[in-house]
Design a protein around this motif. Structure first.
Motif: not given
Length: 62
Positions: A17-38
């Motif tokens: 709601w208030h910002s844009e986050l750039w995530i490059e941490d491998e563990i957090r990126v993998s969470t979004y990749l799993r979410t995208w695949n689902t």
């Protein structure tokens, strides 16, 4: 659900709601990749998508 964009296997942009986050941490990126695949695996396209939308419209009397 917040909007997010997967740029590659090493970075994701998340819009809040208030910002844009750039995530490059491998563990957090993998969470979004799993979410995208689902989400991608549960999506419907073409005629199947048309049937889902038609049924939804019928259910809410559009």
């Amino acid at each position: 659900m917040r909007a997010f964009w997967v740029h590659d296997d090493s970075s994701v942009i998340v819009e809040t709601w208030h910002s844009e986050l750039w995530i490059e941490d491998e563990i957090r990126v993998s969470t979004y990749l799993r979410t995208w695949n689902t989400l991608r695996e549960s999506a419907v396209y073409g005629a199947d998508a048309h049937r889902v939308l038609t049924a939804a419209c019928r259910d809410i009397n559009i």
